[in-house]
Design a protein around this motif. Structure first.
Motif, short mmCIF file in Angstrom:
data_model
loop_
_atom_site.label_atom_id
_atom_site.label_comp_id
_atom_site.label_asym_id
_atom_site.label_seq_id
_atom_site.Cartn_x
_atom_site.Cartn_y
_atom_site.Cartn_z
N PRO A 43 0.83 -1.20 0.00
CA PRO A 43 0.00 0.00 0.00
C PRO A 43 0.86 1.25 0.00
O PRO A 43 1.89 1.32 0.68
CB PRO A 43 -0.79 -0.12 1.31
CG PRO A 43 0.15 -0.85 2.23
CD PRO A 43 0.95 -1.78 1.34
N TRP A 44 0.43 2.25 -0.76
CA TRP A 44 1.17 3.52 -0.83
C TRP A 44 0.21 4.60 -1.32
O TRP A 44 -0.24 4.54 -2.46
CB TRP A 44 2.37 3.39 -1.76
CG TRP A 44 3.28 4.58 -1.78
CD1 TRP A 44 3.58 5.43 -0.75
CD2 TRP A 44 4.03 5.06 -2.91
NE1 TRP A 44 4.46 6.38 -1.16
CE2 TRP A 44 4.75 6.18 -2.48
CE3 TRP A 44 4.14 4.62 -4.23
CZ2 TRP A 44 5.58 6.90 -3.34
CZ3 TRP A 44 4.97 5.34 -5.08
CH2 TRP A 44 5.68 6.46 -4.63
N PHE A 45 -0.11 5.54 -0.45
CA PHE A 45 -1.09 6.56 -0.78
C PHE A 45 -0.95 7.73 0.19
O PHE A 45 -0.38 7.59 1.27
CB PHE A 45 -2.52 5.98 -0.69
CG PHE A 45 -2.87 5.42 0.66
CD1 PHE A 45 -3.58 6.16 1.59
CD2 PHE A 45 -2.46 4.14 1.01
CE1 PHE A 45 -3.89 5.64 2.84
CE2 PHE A 45 -2.75 3.61 2.26
CZ PHE A 45 -3.47 4.36 3.17
N GLU A 46 -1.44 8.89 -0.22
CA GLU A 46 -1.40 10.06 0.64
C GLU A 46 -2.48 9.97 1.71
O GLU A 46 -3.58 9.45 1.48
CB GLU A 46 -1.60 11.34 -0.18
CG GLU A 46 -0.47 11.64 -1.15
CD GLU A 46 0.83 12.00 -0.47
OE1 GLU A 46 0.77 12.60 0.64
OE2 GLU A 46 1.91 11.69 -1.01
N ASP A 47 -2.18 10.48 2.89
CA ASP A 47 -3.15 10.48 3.99
C ASP A 47 -4.41 11.22 3.55
O ASP A 47 -4.35 12.32 3.02
CB ASP A 47 -2.54 11.16 5.22
CG ASP A 47 -3.37 10.93 6.47
OD1 ASP A 47 -4.26 10.06 6.44
OD2 ASP A 47 -3.11 11.62 7.47
N GLY A 48 -5.57 10.60 3.76
CA GLY A 48 -6.85 11.21 3.36
C GLY A 48 -7.35 10.74 2.02
O GLY A 48 -8.51 10.97 1.68
N ASP A 49 -6.48 10.09 1.22
CA ASP A 49 -6.88 9.57 -0.08
C ASP A 49 -7.31 8.11 0.05
O ASP A 49 -7.03 7.46 1.07
CB ASP A 49 -5.72 9.67 -1.07
CG ASP A 49 -5.42 11.11 -1.48
OD1 ASP A 49 -6.28 11.97 -1.22
OD2 ASP A 49 -4.34 11.35 -2.03
N PRO A 50 -7.97 7.56 -0.98
CA PRO A 50 -8.28 6.13 -0.95
C PRO A 50 -7.00 5.30 -0.87
O PRO A 50 -5.92 5.73 -1.30
CB PRO A 50 -9.00 5.90 -2.28
CG PRO A 50 -9.48 7.25 -2.71
CD PRO A 50 -8.48 8.23 -2.18
N ILE A 51 -7.11 4.09 -0.33
CA ILE A 51 -5.97 3.19 -0.25
C ILE A 51 -5.60 2.73 -1.65
O ILE A 51 -6.45 2.26 -2.42
CB ILE A 51 -6.29 1.97 0.64
CG1 ILE A 51 -6.68 2.43 2.04
CG2 ILE A 51 -5.09 1.03 0.71
CD1 ILE A 51 -7.22 1.31 2.93
N LEU A 52 -4.33 2.88 -2.01
CA LEU A 52 -3.83 2.45 -3.31
C LEU A 52 -2.86 1.28 -3.10
O LEU A 52 -2.00 1.34 -2.23
CB LEU A 52 -3.11 3.59 -4.03
CG LEU A 52 -3.90 4.88 -4.25
CD1 LEU A 52 -3.04 5.92 -4.95
CD2 LEU A 52 -5.18 4.62 -5.04
#
Length: 211
Positions: A43-52
């Motif tokens: 997993p790698w995503f910006e805080d507040g965004d959907p989980i990528l």
């Protein structure tokens, strides 16, 4: 593009985008995270965004025998400036990785939810931290997920010069002693290449992961 449901499944990694994006959504349950790493996904995503969820075509890895330690870092290690421990303050290491300021990065991908999930992994023996101390103060460290014979490095921090490098050297020494095949560094950058890391095809990475 795949959108995950509550079902504990991932699509085949071969269906990722050219950039490596495989799926969106799902949750950060320890069961899903373990399943992801078992299948070469992270997993790698910006805080507040959907989980990528990602599985790049090329994987940046380090074969321990190819690790390059500079003469200056050898001198620092020999001088005993730092003390290194393992798994003593896992949560604190993650919190420092979450808050450290990085060049060109304005937010963090280490959300509070991710910290809780990886701390659970740590309690299960599936995640490990390396801590670097100076004068009894935590000044550097890193953490990652243990998928023996592959160790998946996640993030590191440094509050004083060279502390994160000391943590990385300690990690490489550890995985050599414990007969790990390779260290997964996920995505290319110039600094990792200078340490001896290189990209290998996803299929080759998966063969090591499944061995």
């Amino acid at each position: 593009m795949h959108f995950l449901t509550e079902a504990l499944t991932f699509p085949p990694v071969q269906e990722s985008s050219p950039e490596g994006l495989l799926a969106i959504g799902g949750d950060l349950s320890v069961e899903r995270i373990v399943l992801a790493y078992q299948n070469g996904i992270f997993p790698w995503f910006e805080d507040g965004d959907p989980i990528l969820w990602w599985s790049p075509l090329e994987r940046m890895v380090l074969f321990p025998e190819e690790f390059k330690v500079s003469k200056s870092m050898r001198n620092i290690m020999n001088r005993g400036i730092f003390k290194v421990t393992f798994n003593t303050v896992f949560r604190e290491v993650m919190l420092h990785c979450q808050t450290v300021k990085r060049e060109g990065q304005y937010g963090t991908w280490i959300s509070d939810e991710m910290i809780e999930a990886y701390c659970q992994l740590h309690h299960m023996g599936k995640a490990m931290s390396v801590e670097v101390w100076q004068n009894n103060e935590l000044v550097g460290g890193l953490y990652g997920v243990d998928m023996h014979p592959v160790f998946c490095g996640e993030s590191m921090f440094s509050r004083v010069s060279n502390a994160s490098k000391v943590a990385f050297i300690a990690l490489v020494n550890y995985i050599q002693e414990k007969d790990y095949t390779l260290l997964d560094c996920q995505i290319y950058n110039d600094h990792l290449q200078s340490l001896g890391c290189r990209e290998i095809p996803r299929e080759v990475f998966m063969s090591f992961l499944k061995s």
